[in-house]
Write an enzyme that holds these catalytic residues in place. Structure first.
Site, short mmCIF file in Angstrom:
data_model
loop_
_atom_site.label_atom_id
_atom_site.label_comp_id
_atom_site.label_asym_id
_atom_site.label_seq_id
_atom_site.Cartn_x
_atom_site.Cartn_y
_atom_site.Cartn_z
N THR B 46 34.71 43.36 51.18
CA THR B 46 34.34 43.62 49.81
C THR B 46 35.29 44.70 49.21
O THR B 46 36.06 45.32 47.90
CB THR B 46 33.20 44.11 49.97
OG1 THR B 46 32.35 43.04 50.20
CG2 THR B 46 32.99 44.60 48.31
N VAL B 47 35.73 45.76 50.34
CA VAL B 47 36.39 47.21 49.98
C VAL B 47 38.16 47.16 48.92
O VAL B 47 37.71 48.10 48.76
CB VAL B 47 36.45 47.61 51.04
CG1 VAL B 47 37.69 47.58 52.18
CG2 VAL B 47 37.02 49.66 50.98
N ALA B 49 38.89 44.87 46.88
CA ALA B 49 38.46 44.45 45.31
C ALA B 49 39.08 45.63 44.90
O ALA B 49 38.92 46.34 44.93
CB ALA B 49 37.35 43.40 45.15
N PHE B 117 40.22 41.42 31.76
CA PHE B 117 40.47 40.74 32.74
C PHE B 117 40.99 38.47 32.34
O PHE B 117 40.55 38.38 31.15
CB PHE B 117 39.86 40.31 33.41
CG PHE B 117 39.85 41.10 35.10
CD1 PHE B 117 39.89 42.51 34.78
CD2 PHE B 117 39.90 40.63 36.47
CE1 PHE B 117 40.51 42.84 36.25
CE2 PHE B 117 40.31 40.75 37.39
CZ PHE B 117 40.11 42.22 37.77
N GLN B 231 42.59 29.92 46.38
CA GLN B 231 42.89 30.69 45.13
C GLN B 231 44.22 31.53 45.83
O GLN B 231 43.81 32.53 46.30
CB GLN B 231 41.93 31.49 44.47
CG GLN B 231 42.41 32.69 43.16
CD GLN B 231 41.81 32.84 42.35
OE1 GLN B 231 40.66 34.14 42.64
NE2 GLN B 231 41.02 32.51 41.06
N HIS B 233 46.52 34.13 43.98
CA HIS B 233 46.31 35.25 42.48
C HIS B 233 47.72 35.26 42.69
O HIS B 233 48.38 35.46 43.75
CB HIS B 233 45.75 36.51 43.72
CG HIS B 233 45.07 37.58 42.69
ND1 HIS B 233 46.95 38.16 41.92
CD2 HIS B 233 44.41 38.38 42.15
CE1 HIS B 233 46.40 38.88 41.29
NE2 HIS B 233 44.66 39.12 41.00
N LEU B 243 47.33 42.94 47.83
CA LEU B 243 47.20 42.51 46.47
C LEU B 243 47.39 43.96 45.54
O LEU B 243 47.28 45.02 45.32
CB LEU B 243 45.71 42.37 45.97
CG LEU B 243 44.42 42.16 44.67
CD1 LEU B 243 45.77 40.44 44.38
CD2 LEU B 243 43.06 42.20 44.81
N GLU B 246 44.34 42.02 38.48
CA GLU B 246 44.72 41.27 37.73
C GLU B 246 44.73 41.96 36.39
O GLU B 246 44.91 42.57 35.67
CB GLU B 246 43.60 40.32 37.27
CG GLU B 246 43.64 40.15 36.74
CD GLU B 246 42.91 38.79 36.11
OE1 GLU B 246 42.91 37.79 37.43
OE2 GLU B 246 42.15 38.40 36.08
N ARG B 286 44.17 32.61 37.07
CA ARG B 286 44.66 32.31 37.77
C ARG B 286 45.96 31.78 38.71
O ARG B 286 46.62 31.67 38.94
CB ARG B 286 44.04 33.23 39.31
CG ARG B 286 43.93 34.91 38.75
CD ARG B 286 43.02 35.22 40.29
NE ARG B 286 42.21 37.02 39.55
CZ ARG B 286 41.77 37.49 40.39
NH1 ARG B 286 41.32 37.19 41.21
NH2 ARG B 286 41.65 38.55 39.83
N HIS B 354 44.29 34.54 47.92
CA HIS B 354 43.37 35.61 48.11
C HIS B 354 41.61 35.48 48.11
O HIS B 354 41.14 35.74 48.07
CB HIS B 354 43.89 36.48 46.14
CG HIS B 354 42.48 36.82 46.12
ND1 HIS B 354 43.26 38.31 46.52
CD2 HIS B 354 42.03 37.23 44.69
CE1 HIS B 354 41.99 38.96 45.75
NE2 HIS B 354 41.52 38.46 44.75
N ARG B 389 38.17 30.27 40.59
CA ARG B 389 37.51 31.60 39.89
C ARG B 389 37.57 32.51 39.04
O ARG B 389 38.86 32.60 39.11
CB ARG B 389 36.82 32.48 40.97
CG ARG B 389 35.93 33.40 40.86
CD ARG B 389 36.32 34.06 42.17
NE ARG B 389 37.25 35.29 43.42
CZ ARG B 389 37.38 36.25 42.88
NH1 ARG B 389 37.02 36.92 41.73
NH2 ARG B 389 39.02 36.93 43.09
#
Lengths: 251, 595
Positions: B46-47, B49, B117, B231, B233, B243, B246, B286, B354, B389
């Protein structure tokens, strides 16, 4: 795909508590390209040369805080430190200074976690608010006062850099003080007084000797030295105010 | 073996797991919670994102808009009743995080700010600069410290679920520092172990993202749903796959090919305008953007670099001040990893894997078909992402469904009797024999890294942005071969303390199972939808035969069995999925037909 054309020597401090009395260095020859990080070099060793090498890593992009180690004697995140900057000399990697080694490059970080847990690192609301009331208002300027201190990734490079922590592992240290400061100066929080008790304590901020190396090695510009020193000032202020104000200095 | 008795055990200490733990603690402080994570919680993925978390915020926005964007973005493969619940809960959950201290970026008057987004009609992405996941994770971790009923098992690696009398009753873990196994008894188990992007070669994911929980549930008979939808990205670092959020495009960045041309206008996303327009051009979804890259590459209009073809993410016109304020992490990544100053030069990017849209089959209450088992976050398929997503929906998902999973797990735990401890221990001892046997056995000759590399390469070859039956079949065959070769795996390290090679072997076995579910589900879906695009006669979406969820069932020592389940349609009938000017036209027609 680019070819591996160059070879760099990586010297790793190895230690396995089940077989070794003391840590000792081992040298590996690793083919590398200019875009390879020290972490990628160590991963190459594990994948191709010695599967028993142990180290922590995850995100590869300097945000998860796992891969801190001493690189040529300086604490760095290995994912954002590049082999090209050491070549053609040998690069030396060791577990972070000042922490007990569990194995190879893995240190025991329980003490650090206990410090984080001890400073009440969460909002204790000044004025409780229900969800139906929506968000607290906080201007960009108010956010700026603590935002930098909330950017700590808990990589512990600052502890490896801190001479005081090296002498006294009980010292609360840079990152935990920065986090304490982060909550104290958040406009939503009302528990500064309780947290300052910790700063006054035996192992609180006065142990800092203002070397400032913690801020120098911080990969996220948190500037923990600044937090420590603001808390020294606060702590001193608090100390005097508690004699003249019925509420103490924490307001 | 030691036993720890909990009421609810949560596997995974990322956003969903922490949110679930807090939900259990708030639901009933007397419930004993065990939070198991193979890393310290703040290391969870999660860190990483970056861009933000979706929730209706502006007066011009509506839940219906968020619903429509999500369902359309998912190419109608979403559970619409679940999406409706999800969008209605996002603002409250994000406000909850605000109350817990999350440093959301603010408007000058002190309200939480939102940004644009991809695929979103109105700006509704809450953000904390470009470190949103980092701040959400640390906020949740630090807040969790407040609850004494949450007992953390940090750096404990989960090796199995314990299922007895037809219900889930605990987990078995390895304490990484000692190699000791522990049985954690619990009446409810929540899986929150994240995605499985590391089964692919070039990906944005951290090393921990190995599909552990998916594989565990799958092996116990729980289907993995919609696993073919992976997905890509569109804007990642060549070579490493790291990454570039977006939000770069949300803030106004351009994507250009080797001629400096904003090529997305050639793929139904135009018109090209100088400032960002929602749901158009760089703010398309995406899947479409990654597909457009593939076509540009076929046309020879990409730029050749040392790690393959790239296009340029051009942020120069935004200026250094804005980049430093809104995209500070991106700025540093570009400088440190690529030697590019994004205020003065474009950033080379290419698509990378991703996110895993599919996962453990659960209902809208996060309950799996196996009693006592719950799942939330990327490891689960609760049904909001469909075939693609939308960016910023996954961080909100962690909060909304982490909470649901926690509350439901707590309710379940209170409703059932504790299990038979002696029986559970016996099962756990059998698990111990198996996993310790893996490290003790000798004579193997297959290197973990070799198997892993071959797996990641075959997934990229067969299950990439565009897919063909022949190459997917090859991938399936290769995975079958790798599973056989895994039986002959060699672990050099025989020690107990911090034996990460042992853990890597167990992870690889998880990954091979999850990869098989992905590849076979992909091969069997004979249509194109969202992130699953074929070029072998199945280029169109086929609602008659495939408006349904795939479900991969585990078969020991064999290929997964694939069957299908219905899709819940409530108020949005499948229609044309269009963006840019064409999308606006389609929306006008839809509205007119409703009058």
């Amino acid at each position: 795909m680019s070819e591996h054309s160059k070879i760099i020597e990586i010297e790793v401090l190895r230690y396995n508590p089940e077989t070794d009395k003391v840590p000792s260095p081992q040298v590996f020859e690793v083919p590398f390209t200019d875009d390879m990080s020290v972490l990628q070099g160590i991963q190459y060793i594990k994948d191709h040369l010695d599967g028993s090498l142990s180290f922590r890593w995850s995100c590869r992009m300097a945000i998860c805080g796992s891969c801190g180690m001493m690189i040529n004697g300086v604490p760095h995140l290995s994912c954002e430190t590049f082999l090209r900057d050491y070549y053609p000399a040998r690069v030396r990697v060791e577990a972070l200074n000042h922490f007990p080694i569990e194995r190879d490059l893995v240190i025991n970080m329980e003490g650090f976690i206990k410090k984080l847990e001890s400073i009440q690192p969460y909002i204790i609301p000044k004025e409780p608010r229900t969800l139906a009331q929506g968000e607290y208002l906080q201007t960009p300027e108010e956010l700026n006062r603590y935002e930098q201190f909330s950017s700590c990734i808990n990589c512990m490079l600052c502890y490896a850099a801190c001479p005081q922590f090296g002498l006294n592992p009980e010292f609360i240290g840079p990152a935990a003080t920065a986090l304490l400061h982060r909550y104290n100066v958040d406009t939503r929080d009302g528990a500064k007084e309780e947290r300052m008790e910790l700063v006054h304590s035996e192992e609180g901020v006065f142990h800092c000797t203002a070397v400032g190396y913690c801020s120098e090695v911080c990969p996220k510009h948190v500037d923990p030295a600044n937090a420590v020193n603001q808390n020294k000032t606060n702590s001193a202020m608090d100390y005097f105010l508690r004699f003249i104000s019925p509420k103490g200095g924490a307001k | 073996m030691e036993t720890y008795k909990a009421d609810v055990v949560i596997v995974g200490g990322g956003g969903a797991g922490l949110r679930a733990a807090i939900a259990v603690a708030e639901f009933d402080p007397t419930l004993r919670i065990a939070l198991v994570s193979k890393v310290y919680p703040m290391r969870s993925h999660t860190v990483a994102a970056e861009g933000g978390s979706a929730g209706v915020k502006l007066p011009t926005d509506k839940f219906d808009y968020h619903f429509n964007d999500t369902v359309t973005g998912g190419d109608w493969l979403c559970e619409q009743d679940v999406v409706e619940y999800f969008v209605s809960q996002c603002p409250e959950e994000l406000t909850q995080l605000e109350h817990w201290g999350c440093p959301w970026s603010r408007t000058p008057d002190g309200h939480v700010n939102v940004r644009a987004f991809g695929g979103m009609k109105i700006e509704r992405t809450w953000f904390a600069a470009d470190k949103t996941g980092f701040h959400m994770l640390h906020t949740l971790f630090q807040t969790s410290i407040k609850y004494p009923s949450i007992k953390r098992f940090d750096e404990h690696f989960c090796v199995d679920l314990v299922v007895a009398d037809g219900r889930t009753q605990g987990v078995v873990t390895i304490e990484i520092a000692s190699g000791e196994l522990t049985l954690i008894e619990a009446r409810s188990v929540v899986i929150a172990t994240g995605g499985a992007g590391r089964v692919f070669r070039e990906n944005t994911n951290g090393g921990v993202v190995t599909g552990d929980g998916m594989a565990l549930a799958y092996r116990h008979g729980v289907p993995l749903r919609d696993m073919e939808f992976v997905q890509y990205h569109p804007t990642c670092m060549p070579g490493t796959g790291l990454l570039f959020t977006e939000a770069c495009r949300g803030e106004g960045g351009f994507l250009v090919n080797k001629d400096g041309y904003r090529y997305l206008q050639d793929y139904g996303l135009g018109p090209a305008e100088p400032t960002p327009r929602n749901k158009a051009m760089e703010l398309g979804p995406r899947d479409r953007l990654s597909q457009a890259f593939w076509y540009e590459q076929q046309k020879g209009r990409t730029i050749e670099g040392p790690h393959g073809s790239v296009v340029h993410l051009d942020l120069r016109h935004l200026g250094e001040a804005k980049l430093r304020e809104r995209l500070p992490q991106i700025y540093e990544l570009a400088e440190q990893f690529l030697g590019v100053d994004p205020a003065h030069a474009p950033i080379p990017v290419r698509p990378a894997v991703h996110y895993t849209m599919g996962g453990i089959l659960v209902d809208g209450k996060c309950a799996a078909p196996l009693p006592g088992l719950f799942a939330a976050g990327e490891c689960s398929s609760v049904g909001i992402h469909g075939a693609n997503r939308l960016g910023s929906n996954s961080l909100s998902e962690l909060c909304v469904f982490g909470k649901v999973a926690g509350v439901e797990a707590a309710r379940h735990a209170k409703s059932v009797a504790p299990g038979n401890s002696a029986n559970l221990l016996k099962q756990a001892q059998a698990v111990e024999q198996r996993v310790v046997g893996l490290v003790r056995k000798s004579g193997g000759s297959e290197r973990i890294a070799t198997l892993r590399r071959e797996m990641a390469q075959t997934m990229e070859d067969g299950c990439g942005i565009y897919r063909l039956a022949e190459s997917m079949q090859k991938t399936c065959d290769k995975l079958d071969e790798l599973k056989l070769r895994f039986k002959n795996v060699h672990i050099e390290d025989k020690s107990s303390v911090w034996n990460t090679e042992w853990l890597l072997a167990i992870e690889l076995e998880y990954q091979l199972d999850v990869a098989q579910a992905m590849a076979y589900s992909a091969l069997n879906r004979r249509e194109s939808r969202g992130a699953h695009q074929r070029l072998d006669g199945y280029e169109a979406r086929d609602d008659i035969n495939f408006l349904k969820h795939s479900q991969a069932h585990y078969v020991a020592d064999g290929a997964p069995r694939i069957d299908y389940g219905p899709v819940k349609i409530t108020k949005s009938q499948p229609g044309t999925r269009a963006y840019g000017a064409a999308g606006e036209q389609a929306e006008r027609e839809r509205n007119a037909s409703h009058v």
